[in-house]
Design a protein around this motif. Sequence first.
Motif, PDB file in Angstrom:
ATOM      1  N   LYS A   1       0.826  -1.189   0.000  1.00  0.00           N
ATOM      2  CA  LYS A   1       0.000   0.000   0.000  1.00  0.00           C
ATOM      3  C   LYS A   1       0.868   1.250   0.000  1.00  0.00           C
ATOM      4  O   LYS A   1       1.668   1.447   0.908  1.00  0.00           O
ATOM      5  CB  LYS A   1      -0.913   0.020   1.231  1.00  0.00           C
ATOM      6  CG  LYS A   1      -1.901  -1.140   1.240  1.00  0.00           C
ATOM      7  CD  LYS A   1      -2.800  -1.063   2.460  1.00  0.00           C
ATOM      8  CE  LYS A   1      -3.791  -2.228   2.451  1.00  0.00           C
ATOM      9  NZ  LYS A   1      -4.683  -2.168   3.623  1.00  0.00           N
ATOM     10  N   PRO A   2       0.744   2.119  -0.982  1.00  0.00           N
ATOM     11  CA  PRO A   2       1.530   3.346  -1.024  1.00  0.00           C
ATOM     12  C   PRO A   2       0.925   4.377  -0.067  1.00  0.00           C
ATOM     13  O   PRO A   2       0.362   5.374  -0.476  1.00  0.00           O
ATOM     14  CB  PRO A   2       1.407   3.790  -2.483  1.00  0.00           C
ATOM     15  CG  PRO A   2       0.072   3.269  -2.909  1.00  0.00           C
ATOM     16  CD  PRO A   2      -0.142   2.000  -2.152  1.00  0.00           C
ATOM     17  N   THR A   3       0.992   4.103   1.236  1.00  0.00           N
ATOM     18  CA  THR A   3       0.309   4.906   2.240  1.00  0.00           C
ATOM     19  C   THR A   3       0.705   6.368   2.143  1.00  0.00           C
ATOM     20  O   THR A   3       1.873   6.710   2.146  1.00  0.00           O
ATOM     21  CB  THR A   3       0.642   4.380   3.642  1.00  0.00           C
ATOM     22  OG1 THR A   3       0.297   3.001   3.694  1.00  0.00           O
ATOM     23  CG2 THR A   3      -0.130   5.142   4.706  1.00  0.00           C
ATOM     24  N   GLY A   4      -0.310   7.208   2.078  1.00  0.00           N
ATOM     25  CA  GLY A   4      -0.081   8.645   2.086  1.00  0.00           C
ATOM     26  C   GLY A   4       0.245   9.230   0.736  1.00  0.00           C
ATOM     27  O   GLY A   4       0.335  10.446   0.593  1.00  0.00           O
ATOM     28  N   LEU A   5       0.466   8.412  -0.273  1.00  0.00           N
ATOM     29  CA  LEU A   5       0.800   8.945  -1.579  1.00  0.00           C
ATOM     30  C   LEU A   5      -0.456   9.382  -2.308  1.00  0.00           C
ATOM     31  O   LEU A   5      -1.476   8.740  -2.254  1.00  0.00           O
ATOM     32  CB  LEU A   5       1.533   7.884  -2.409  1.00  0.00           C
ATOM     33  CG  LEU A   5       2.866   7.408  -1.827  1.00  0.00           C
ATOM     34  CD1 LEU A   5       3.454   6.351  -2.727  1.00  0.00           C
ATOM     35  CD2 LEU A   5       3.837   8.566  -1.666  1.00  0.00           C
TER      36      LEU A   5
ATOM     37  N   THR B   1     -10.827  -7.379  -0.837  1.00  0.00           N
ATOM     38  CA  THR B   1      -9.836  -6.403  -0.385  1.00  0.00           C
ATOM     39  C   THR B   1      -9.353  -5.569  -1.568  1.00  0.00           C
ATOM     40  O   THR B   1      -9.902  -5.648  -2.670  1.00  0.00           O
ATOM     41  CB  THR B   1      -8.668  -7.132   0.307  1.00  0.00           C
ATOM     42  OG1 THR B   1      -7.806  -6.173   0.935  1.00  0.00           O
ATOM     43  CG2 THR B   1      -7.866  -7.958  -0.691  1.00  0.00           C
ATOM     44  N   GLU B   2      -8.323  -4.767  -1.371  1.00  0.00           N
ATOM     45  CA  GLU B   2      -7.798  -3.909  -2.441  1.00  0.00           C
ATOM     46  C   GLU B   2      -6.978  -4.745  -3.428  1.00  0.00           C
ATOM     47  O   GLU B   2      -5.748  -4.745  -3.411  1.00  0.00           O
ATOM     48  CB  GLU B   2      -6.936  -2.788  -1.845  1.00  0.00           C
ATOM     49  CG  GLU B   2      -7.752  -1.761  -1.082  1.00  0.00           C
ATOM     50  CD  GLU B   2      -6.895  -0.634  -0.554  1.00  0.00           C
ATOM     51  OE1 GLU B   2      -7.193   0.531  -0.833  1.00  0.00           O
ATOM     52  OE2 GLU B   2      -5.912  -0.922   0.156  1.00  0.00           O
ATOM     53  N   LEU B   3      -7.683  -5.430  -4.291  1.00  0.00           N
ATOM     54  CA  LEU B   3      -7.032  -6.279  -5.280  1.00  0.00           C
ATOM     55  C   LEU B   3      -6.434  -5.433  -6.399  1.00  0.00           C
ATOM     56  O   LEU B   3      -6.894  -4.305  -6.651  1.00  0.00           O
ATOM     57  CB  LEU B   3      -8.049  -7.270  -5.856  1.00  0.00           C
ATOM     58  CG  LEU B   3      -8.631  -8.270  -4.840  1.00  0.00           C
ATOM     59  CD1 LEU B   3      -9.720  -9.119  -5.488  1.00  0.00           C
ATOM     60  CD2 LEU B   3      -7.520  -9.164  -4.280  1.00  0.00           C
TER      61      LEU B   3
ATOM     62  N   LYS C   1      -4.873  13.988   3.734  1.00  0.00           N
ATOM     63  CA  LYS C   1      -4.165  13.340   4.845  1.00  0.00           C
ATOM     64  C   LYS C   1      -5.093  13.139   6.039  1.00  0.00           C
ATOM     65  O   LYS C   1      -5.003  12.128   6.742  1.00  0.00           O
ATOM     66  CB  LYS C   1      -2.951  14.177   5.242  1.00  0.00           C
ATOM     67  CG  LYS C   1      -1.843  14.168   4.202  1.00  0.00           C
ATOM     68  CD  LYS C   1      -0.717  15.118   4.576  1.00  0.00           C
ATOM     69  CE  LYS C   1       0.364  15.138   3.490  1.00  0.00           C
ATOM     70  NZ  LYS C   1       1.433  16.137   3.806  1.00  0.00           N
ATOM     71  N   CYS C   2      -5.970  14.098   6.276  1.00  0.00           N
ATOM     72  CA  CYS C   2      -6.926  13.956   7.383  1.00  0.00           C
ATOM     73  C   CYS C   2      -7.900  12.815   7.119  1.00  0.00           C
ATOM     74  O   CYS C   2      -8.218  12.034   8.025  1.00  0.00           O
ATOM     75  CB  CYS C   2      -7.679  15.269   7.591  1.00  0.00           C
ATOM     76  SG  CYS C   2      -6.645  16.628   8.185  1.00  0.00           S
ATOM     77  N   LEU C   3      -8.365  12.703   5.891  1.00  0.00           N
ATOM     78  CA  LEU C   3      -9.241  11.587   5.530  1.00  0.00           C
ATOM     79  C   LEU C   3      -8.499  10.260   5.654  1.00  0.00           C
ATOM     80  O   LEU C   3      -9.062   9.259   6.111  1.00  0.00           O
ATOM     81  CB  LEU C   3      -9.779  11.768   4.107  1.00  0.00           C
ATOM     82  CG  LEU C   3     -10.855  12.841   3.947  1.00  0.00           C
ATOM     83  CD1 LEU C   3     -11.103  13.121   2.470  1.00  0.00           C
ATOM     84  CD2 LEU C   3     -12.154  12.397   4.622  1.00  0.00           C
ATOM     85  N   HIS C   4      -7.237  10.265   5.252  1.00  0.00           N
ATOM     86  CA  HIS C   4      -6.416   9.065   5.360  1.00  0.00           C
ATOM     87  C   HIS C   4      -6.282   8.650   6.824  1.00  0.00           C
ATOM     88  O   HIS C   4      -6.303   7.470   7.169  1.00  0.00           O
ATOM     89  CB  HIS C   4      -5.037   9.320   4.750  1.00  0.00           C
ATOM     90  CG  HIS C   4      -4.242   8.085   4.514  1.00  0.00           C
ATOM     91  ND1 HIS C   4      -3.018   8.087   3.886  1.00  0.00           N
ATOM     92  CD2 HIS C   4      -4.477   6.783   4.813  1.00  0.00           C
ATOM     93  CE1 HIS C   4      -2.548   6.856   3.812  1.00  0.00           C
ATOM     94  NE2 HIS C   4      -3.414   6.051   4.365  1.00  0.00           N
ATOM     95  N   THR C   5      -6.165   9.631   7.699  1.00  0.00           N
ATOM     96  CA  THR C   5      -6.027   9.362   9.124  1.00  0.00           C
ATOM     97  C   THR C   5      -7.308   8.794   9.724  1.00  0.00           C
ATOM     98  O   THR C   5      -7.272   7.898  10.571  1.00  0.00           O
ATOM     99  CB  THR C   5      -5.652  10.654   9.865  1.00  0.00           C
ATOM    100  OG1 THR C   5      -4.408  11.151   9.357  1.00  0.00           O
ATOM    101  CG2 THR C   5      -5.522  10.424  11.364  1.00  0.00           C
ATOM    102  N   LEU C   6      -8.457   9.285   9.274  1.00  0.00           N
ATOM    103  CA  LEU C   6      -9.725   8.956   9.917  1.00  0.00           C
ATOM    104  C   LEU C   6     -10.478   7.790   9.271  1.00  0.00           C
ATOM    105  O   LEU C   6     -11.266   7.126   9.936  1.00  0.00           O
ATOM    106  CB  LEU C   6     -10.634  10.194   9.926  1.00  0.00           C
ATOM    107  CG  LEU C   6     -10.135  11.367  10.780  1.00  0.00           C
ATOM    108  CD1 LEU C   6     -10.985  12.594  10.547  1.00  0.00           C
ATOM    109  CD2 LEU C   6     -10.147  10.989  12.255  1.00  0.00           C
ATOM    110  N   GLN C   7     -10.257   7.562   7.987  1.00  0.00           N
ATOM    111  CA  GLN C   7     -10.989   6.483   7.321  1.00  0.00           C
ATOM    112  C   GLN C   7     -10.265   5.144   7.474  1.00  0.00           C
ATOM    113  O   GLN C   7      -9.067   5.086   7.723  1.00  0.00           O
ATOM    114  CB  GLN C   7     -11.165   6.790   5.830  1.00  0.00           C
ATOM    115  CG  GLN C   7     -12.094   7.954   5.549  1.00  0.00           C
ATOM    116  CD  GLN C   7     -12.886   7.760   4.279  1.00  0.00           C
ATOM    117  OE1 GLN C   7     -13.967   7.187   4.295  1.00  0.00           O
ATOM    118  NE2 GLN C   7     -12.354   8.244   3.177  1.00  0.00           N
ATOM    119  N   THR C   8     -11.021   4.083   7.287  1.00  0.00           N
ATOM    120  CA  THR C   8     -10.456   2.744   7.377  1.00  0.00           C
ATOM    121  C   THR C   8      -9.446   2.500   6.258  1.00  0.00           C
ATOM    122  O   THR C   8      -9.560   3.066   5.164  1.00  0.00           O
ATOM    123  CB  THR C   8     -11.572   1.689   7.307  1.00  0.00           C
ATOM    124  OG1 THR C   8     -10.985   0.380   7.370  1.00  0.00           O
ATOM    125  CG2 THR C   8     -12.363   1.813   6.006  1.00  0.00           C
ATOM    126  N   THR C   9      -8.483   1.637   6.537  1.00  0.00           N
ATOM    127  CA  THR C   9      -7.554   1.199   5.491  1.00  0.00           C
ATOM    128  C   THR C   9      -8.068  -0.062   4.793  1.00  0.00           C
ATOM    129  O   THR C   9      -7.384  -0.611   3.934  1.00  0.00           O
ATOM    130  CB  THR C   9      -6.155   0.923   6.082  1.00  0.00           C
ATOM    131  OG1 THR C   9      -6.273  -0.034   7.153  1.00  0.00           O
ATOM    132  CG2 THR C   9      -5.529   2.201   6.619  1.00  0.00           C
TER     133      THR C   9
END
Length: 551
Positions: A38-42, A112-114, A315-323
């Motif tokens: 997962k390219p987290t935060g990109l 999942t994120e296929l 970034k705020c949405l990334h922080t608050l939403q599910t992965t």
Amino acid sequence: MNSDLSWVSGLASAHISRTKITYSNLCFNPRAFHNQGKPTGLRLKETNKESTVNLKSQVAKESGLPPLIKALRASAELNDTGFHFPGHKRGQAAPSQLSELIGIEPFHHDVTELPELDRFFAPVGPLLEAKRQAAELLGAKETWFLVGGTSCGIQASILATCSPGDTIILPRNAHVSATAGVIFSGAVPKYIIPENNCDWDIAAGITPSQVKTAMEELYLEGRKVAAVFVTSPTYNGICSKLSEISHLCHSYGIPLIVDEAHGAHFKFHSAMPNTALEQGADIAIQSTHKVLTSLTQSSMLHISGEIIDGERLHKCLHTLQTTSPNWLLLASLDAARHQLSKNPTNIFNKAVELAAEAKTLINKIPGISVLDPPIFFPNLPTMDPLRITIGVWQLGLSGFEINNILYKSHGIVPELIGTRSITLVFSLGTKRNHVQRLVAGLKHLSDSLLPLQSKRDKIFTQFAPFDNNFQMGFTPREAFFASKMTLKIEDGVGKICGEFICPYPPGIPVLVPGEIITERVLNYLVQFINQGGIISGAADPILSTIVVCKT
């Protein structure tokens, strides 16, 4: 690569040719992309600001299906051997009780994120295209899909615009998620008390003059206003004058955030009020699952203009939403958008017609009133034509009691039950026989109860839960993290509230953390419970005790 998935690479190639990517070494082959993790935060940034991505989906050309629907269908047809989540493996191990209830088909698409789908926080394929099409339809600069409801979008919006110590102006009857956003951000709330009609026990929206007064007071105090937050429409469908409020905000360079949870349908009929974005809002959060047709819990967040920092919001949405987003929720947002796009100007014709017909018929029933904002709230004359609030106090019963009778005797289920009213929602799924059953049920109530009204005790005391004399002892954040103790409810007067106390629905706190508890508010809450209301947020939902802050 399976030939059925060549369109994914096509989308990626088209995206690369039109967009300057600000991070490197990311392979857009979907299988390779999947293997890199997962390219987290990109997030993709573009040099062309006129549109999020200037793409036309090959899927749409081939089949007319929404991008995410096509992607999920193609993924299910691959017949891959999956050693990934979720554990039911496309329904092969689905719980029998649930599969018997909803069928096996939903499990085929609960994945999942296929690689052939997309990445929730860094989309490059069908999700990116679905978001682009939603933004285009709804008039946004950029759109995000939410799987945590509008509550998540509200919290992220406040977190994206307010820093610790900043001040945010918001109505005292804002949804509980707004005060949660204040706690997250460390902002200091400047609450505006909305107009309240005691006959209805309904609070309306806030006015431009109230916002202006709040700004002037804060300016004299030397406090920085980071954002203005408005709820429009309210749960009862009452709309604020957003164009005037946005003009006022922008004259000071202040962003306007609008909780438009109940107005996602406004763009799709000439009888509807203008949307928040059309009236100059910088952020609008909409519950696509309410009057529109996506699955429950799914919403959209839109931005417009140049004030909002899109990267910070992301970034705020990334922080608050599910992965681990549910792709059925995301696909339902795409499908709802597609449904609207086929007939955007006339799709609500029947619903508007039925709502108008129902209002006319209900107004003729003795002992029952229909909320008309120009009469009861002259400063806020605009209302959602698909929202009907019915006053029932002349029948001598509370809204809770009327609701029970309608449900048990006539199979009618309102959306919102108040102390002195019930609120009904009309939508694309409303049919003429629904209206006929509703009117027949209300006529029966009138015939049965109106002759007995004079013999009944007076119902709910007529006073508003909010008034201009309320005081804050702590900020919501200070109260949230303060040491607490539990007292008997009668001993709470004068103490600082340490919890949310929300009559539910609609989830609007009568007491917020940090507020000084008054006898007046406690009396309101006790009466609310005695009439059959439900309290959420409190540690003790029957309010024999209350949590307060130690001082």
